[in-house]
Scaffold this motif. Sequence first.
Motif, PDB file in Angstrom:
ATOM      1  N   VAL A  29     -57.911  31.482  62.215  1.00 32.57           N
ATOM      2  CA  VAL A  29     -56.782  30.734  61.661  1.00 32.57           C
ATOM      3  C   VAL A  29     -57.200  29.276  61.472  1.00 32.57           C
ATOM      4  CG1 VAL A  29     -54.419  29.941  62.084  1.00 32.57           C
ATOM      5  CG2 VAL A  29     -55.110  32.247  62.780  1.00 32.57           C
ATOM      6  N   ASP A  30     -57.020  28.769  60.260  1.00 32.93           N
ATOM      7  CA  ASP A  30     -57.279  27.354  59.977  1.00 32.93           C
ATOM      8  C   ASP A  30     -56.025  26.594  60.403  1.00 32.93           C
ATOM      9  OD1 ASP A  30     -57.552  24.797  58.917  1.00 32.93           O
ATOM     10  OD2 ASP A  30     -58.387  25.498  57.020  1.00 32.93           O
ATOM     11  N   THR A  31     -56.065  26.046  61.610  1.00 35.28           N
ATOM     12  CA  THR A  31     -54.856  25.439  62.176  1.00 35.28           C
ATOM     13  C   THR A  31     -54.378  24.233  61.374  1.00 35.28           C
ATOM     14  OG1 THR A  31     -56.213  24.177  63.750  1.00 35.28           O
ATOM     15  CG2 THR A  31     -55.285  26.263  64.514  1.00 35.28           C
ATOM     16  N   GLU A  32     -55.296  23.449  60.832  1.00 34.74           N
ATOM     17  CA  GLU A  32     -54.863  22.285  60.045  1.00 34.74           C
ATOM     18  C   GLU A  32     -54.138  22.730  58.779  1.00 34.74           C
ATOM     19  OE1 GLU A  32     -57.568  19.061  59.447  1.00 34.74           O
ATOM     20  OE2 GLU A  32     -58.337  19.214  61.494  1.00 34.74           O
ATOM     21  N   LYS A  33     -54.671  23.753  58.127  1.00 32.78           N
ATOM     22  CA  LYS A  33     -54.025  24.274  56.916  1.00 32.78           C
ATOM     23  C   LYS A  33     -52.665  24.875  57.268  1.00 32.78           C
ATOM     24  CE  LYS A  33     -54.623  27.604  53.203  1.00 32.78           C
ATOM     25  NZ  LYS A  33     -55.412  28.712  52.696  1.00 32.78           N
ATOM     26  N   TRP A  34     -52.632  25.615  58.346  1.00 36.44           N
ATOM     27  CA  TRP A  34     -51.398  26.258  58.799  1.00 36.44           C
ATOM     28  C   TRP A  34     -50.327  25.210  59.098  1.00 36.44           C
ATOM     29  CZ3 TRP A  34     -49.722  27.236  64.203  1.00 36.44           C
ATOM     30  CH2 TRP A  34     -48.687  28.155  64.284  1.00 36.44           C
ATOM     31  N   LEU A  35     -50.713  24.153  59.815  1.00 41.97           N
ATOM     32  CA  LEU A  35     -49.755  23.088  60.116  1.00 41.97           C
ATOM     33  C   LEU A  35     -49.296  22.388  58.842  1.00 41.97           C
ATOM     34  CD1 LEU A  35     -51.415  21.622  63.326  1.00 41.97           C
ATOM     35  CD2 LEU A  35     -49.182  22.738  63.206  1.00 41.97           C
ATOM     36  N   ALA A  36     -50.242  22.131  57.924  1.00 40.89           N
ATOM     37  CA  ALA A  36     -49.886  21.467  56.665  1.00 40.89           C
ATOM     38  C   ALA A  36     -48.886  22.303  55.875  1.00 40.89           C
ATOM     39  CB  ALA A  36     -51.140  21.199  55.837  1.00 40.89           C
ATOM     40  N   GLU A  37     -49.060  23.617  55.902  1.00 39.18           N
ATOM     41  CA  GLU A  37     -48.118  24.495  55.204  1.00 39.18           C
ATOM     42  C   GLU A  37     -46.718  24.405  55.807  1.00 39.18           C
ATOM     43  OE1 GLU A  37     -49.983  28.321  55.418  1.00 39.18           O
ATOM     44  OE2 GLU A  37     -51.407  27.845  53.816  1.00 39.18           O
ATOM     45  N   MET A  38     -46.656  24.041  57.081  1.00 39.88           N
ATOM     46  CA  MET A  38     -45.361  23.869  57.743  1.00 39.88           C
ATOM     47  C   MET A  38     -44.869  22.426  57.639  1.00 39.88           C
ATOM     48  SD  MET A  38     -45.545  26.270  61.135  1.00 39.88           S
ATOM     49  CE  MET A  38     -46.708  25.232  61.974  1.00 39.88           C
ATOM     50  N   GLY A  39     -45.635  21.581  56.917  1.00 38.46           N
ATOM     51  CA  GLY A  39     -45.235  20.190  56.740  1.00 38.46           C
ATOM     52  C   GLY A  39     -45.586  19.301  57.914  1.00 38.46           C
ATOM     53  N   LEU A  40     -46.638  19.686  58.666  1.00 42.61           N
ATOM     54  CA  LEU A  40     -47.039  18.915  59.844  1.00 42.61           C
ATOM     55  C   LEU A  40     -48.480  18.448  59.713  1.00 42.61           C
ATOM     56  CD1 LEU A  40     -45.591  21.363  62.521  1.00 42.61           C
ATOM     57  CD2 LEU A  40     -44.517  19.276  61.667  1.00 42.61           C
ATOM     58  N   ASP A  41     -48.780  17.297  60.299  1.00 40.78           N
ATOM     59  CA  ASP A  41     -50.166  16.835  60.316  1.00 40.78           C
ATOM     60  C   ASP A  41     -50.912  17.560  61.440  1.00 40.78           C
ATOM     61  OD1 ASP A  41     -49.714  15.565  62.784  1.00 40.78           O
ATOM     62  OD2 ASP A  41     -49.806  13.546  61.965  1.00 40.78           O
ATOM     63  N   PRO A  42     -52.222  17.318  61.594  1.00 36.76           N
ATOM     64  CA  PRO A  42     -52.980  18.038  62.628  1.00 36.76           C
ATOM     65  C   PRO A  42     -52.462  17.839  64.052  1.00 36.76           C
ATOM     66  CG  PRO A  42     -54.480  17.056  61.063  1.00 36.76           C
ATOM     67  CD  PRO A  42     -53.103  16.535  60.737  1.00 36.76           C
ATOM     68  N   TRP A  43     -51.659  16.811  64.267  1.00 42.00           N
ATOM     69  CA  TRP A  43     -51.100  16.549  65.600  1.00 42.00           C
ATOM     70  C   TRP A  43     -49.711  17.148  65.760  1.00 42.00           C
ATOM     71  CZ3 TRP A  43     -54.711  14.892  68.729  1.00 42.00           C
ATOM     72  CH2 TRP A  43     -55.793  14.210  68.192  1.00 42.00           C
ATOM     73  N   GLY A  44     -49.208  17.790  64.695  1.00 44.85           N
ATOM     74  CA  GLY A  44     -47.888  18.393  64.765  1.00 44.85           C
ATOM     75  C   GLY A  44     -46.761  17.456  64.392  1.00 44.85           C
ATOM     76  N   VAL A  45     -47.121  16.303  63.834  1.00 41.54           N
ATOM     77  CA  VAL A  45     -46.119  15.316  63.423  1.00 41.54           C
ATOM     78  C   VAL A  45     -45.717  15.612  61.979  1.00 41.54           C
ATOM     79  CG1 VAL A  45     -45.700  12.852  63.024  1.00 41.54           C
ATOM     80  CG2 VAL A  45     -47.096  13.590  64.976  1.00 41.54           C
ATOM     81  N   PRO A  46     -44.416  15.587  61.682  1.00 46.72           N
ATOM     82  CA  PRO A  46     -43.990  15.859  60.303  1.00 46.72           C
ATOM     83  C   PRO A  46     -44.668  14.924  59.305  1.00 46.72           C
ATOM     84  CG  PRO A  46     -42.100  15.849  61.758  1.00 46.72           C
ATOM     85  CD  PRO A  46     -43.275  15.357  62.569  1.00 46.72           C
ATOM     86  N   LEU A  47     -45.145  15.521  58.216  1.00 47.11           N
ATOM     87  CA  LEU A  47     -45.766  14.741  57.150  1.00 47.11           C
ATOM     88  C   LEU A  47     -44.688  14.069  56.311  1.00 47.11           C
ATOM     89  CD1 LEU A  47     -48.383  17.365  55.928  1.00 47.11           C
ATOM     90  CD2 LEU A  47     -48.898  15.204  57.077  1.00 47.11           C
ATOM     91  N   PRO A  48     -44.996  12.886  55.768  1.00 44.62           N
ATOM     92  CA  PRO A  48     -44.049  12.276  54.824  1.00 44.62           C
ATOM     93  C   PRO A  48     -43.847  13.217  53.637  1.00 44.62           C
ATOM     94  CG  PRO A  48     -45.782  10.723  55.435  1.00 44.62           C
ATOM     95  CD  PRO A  48     -46.168  12.061  55.995  1.00 44.62           C
TER      96      PRO A  48
END
Length: 90
Positions: A67-86
């Motif tokens: 699992v590409d965790t960064e891609k997965w988080l980005a798809e959920m609108g989160l940065d690599p730290w789990g913070v919501p992306l603008p």
Amino acid sequence: MKMGIKEFRERLGEVARGGEPVQLTDRGRVIGTYTPLPRMSDEQRRRSLEALEDLRRVQEDLRAAGVDTEKWLAEMGLDPWGVPLPAHDR
């Protein structure tokens, strides 16, 4: 407590350990406030470190499963730290 910028820079370590908010001044005018974070108890620190280790293990398990965790988080609108992306980065 009020403190000029220069004094604040010179005493930052002392001020940070003191735990008291400081109003920063520029030529006598308040321009901001430094508010230190509350200190964690030993128990809070221990729990935080345990939670961090749990998260690291989960991340390692996900990566091991391909699992590409960064891609997965980005798809959920989160940065690599789990913070919501603008909104513009989603």
